[in-house]
Scaffold this motif. Sequence first.
Motif, short mmCIF file in Angstrom:
data_model
loop_
_atom_site.label_atom_id
_atom_site.label_comp_id
_atom_site.label_asym_id
_atom_site.label_seq_id
_atom_site.Cartn_x
_atom_site.Cartn_y
_atom_site.Cartn_z
N ALA A 1 75.54 8.18 53.00
CA ALA A 1 76.31 9.30 52.25
C ALA A 1 75.06 9.48 50.93
N GLY A 2 74.98 10.89 50.77
CA GLY A 2 74.42 11.25 49.40
C GLY A 2 72.25 11.34 50.09
N ASP B 1 81.10 7.53 50.84
CA ASP B 1 81.20 9.01 50.40
C ASP B 1 81.94 8.97 49.17
N ASP B 2 82.83 7.85 49.14
CA ASP B 2 83.14 8.07 47.99
C ASP B 2 82.17 7.49 46.54
N ALA C 1 79.46 7.67 46.55
CA ALA C 1 78.02 9.05 46.67
C ALA C 1 78.79 9.77 45.35
N SER C 2 79.87 10.38 45.99
CA SER C 2 80.88 11.71 45.07
C SER C 2 80.95 11.14 43.91
N ARG C 3 80.66 9.22 43.03
CA ARG C 3 81.01 9.73 41.99
C ARG C 3 79.64 9.30 40.92
N SER D 1 84.18 5.77 54.40
CA SER D 1 84.87 6.10 53.33
C SER D 1 84.24 5.86 51.87
N ALA E 1 76.97 10.86 42.13
CA ALA E 1 76.53 12.80 41.59
C ALA E 1 76.71 12.75 40.26
N GLY E 2 77.82 12.26 39.84
CA GLY E 2 78.92 13.14 38.70
C GLY E 2 78.26 12.43 37.21
#
Length: 313
Positions: free
Chosen positions: A59-60, A15-16, A18-20, A12, A22-23
């Motif tokens: 992740a990513g 994933d969090d 990698a998501s952040r 978790s 990306a931005g």
Amino acid sequence: MPKQIDIAKIQSALDDIASRMAGESDRGEVASYIPELSRVPLNQFGIAVAPLNGPPIFAGDADVPFSIQSISKVFALVVALGHVGATLWRRVGREPSGDPFNSIVQLEFERGKPRNPFINPGAIVVSDVILEHESGEFGRHPVLELCRRLADAPDISVDEEVFASEVKTGDRNRALAYFMLAEGNIKGEVKKVTESYFRQCSIAMTCRQLAEATRFLASGGEGPDAEIAGVTPERTRRINALMMTCGCYDASGEVAFRIGLPCKSGVGGGVVAIAPSVGSIVAWSPGLDEKGNSVLALKAIEELAHGLGWSVF
């Protein structure tokens, strides 16, 4: 003894992150002094954790190969120590440099003995030591072979385009080697020694592979990975100590302050961090800061380590 970890919690967190990542708009700049690295797309980010007691968590862009560059110096140090042991330190120091990784100023002042094995002149001496005992020829490089065995990935290879780019633009590293040759600290032929060094830096690995390959440093020198690497508990502690004090060039103190784990970076954008008794963390993003360390990889590892309470302090 490996610590118990919560795999779902780590997944978790990855994933969090990698998501952040990306931005993120502030991603640094890709390395430009090696032309082939300057072509790597800036918008990539991967992260992986290889725990001591389980498969990698990731992740990513964790399965995208990248040039490991100076991270290879950790594996080279393991190989050299396996050949000559503590006598290596007669030719290479164990102190932080405080200067850029390819500086010649300190080397001249200290008569050809590099401060540590993780700056370029130190790694070139380590390559010289390896070549005294093993061939660094095409397809048989001992650092490449060690990476393959530790990651259990025989397909890991040298990126030949990066290697050619390194050879073409490697005059500064050759100058460092010639200076050390003049001081009696290089024994072999400079062309062979530097090309062996360039070849190890041009090894391409993914975050997952690199995390598995460096996991032995979290084991306290025990277990199957440590056996493959040929390291003892004492040697493992000392390699980790060098990573903590010297692993991120002249930003090593700042990285230790921020993250609290032994780290090793490379200008390909990768960063390895070792959480003792837990496992290895690898993050990759090709954009670098002014010290040559990946902006997002350091940020990601810092967030993960703090969030999970992983620190040597």
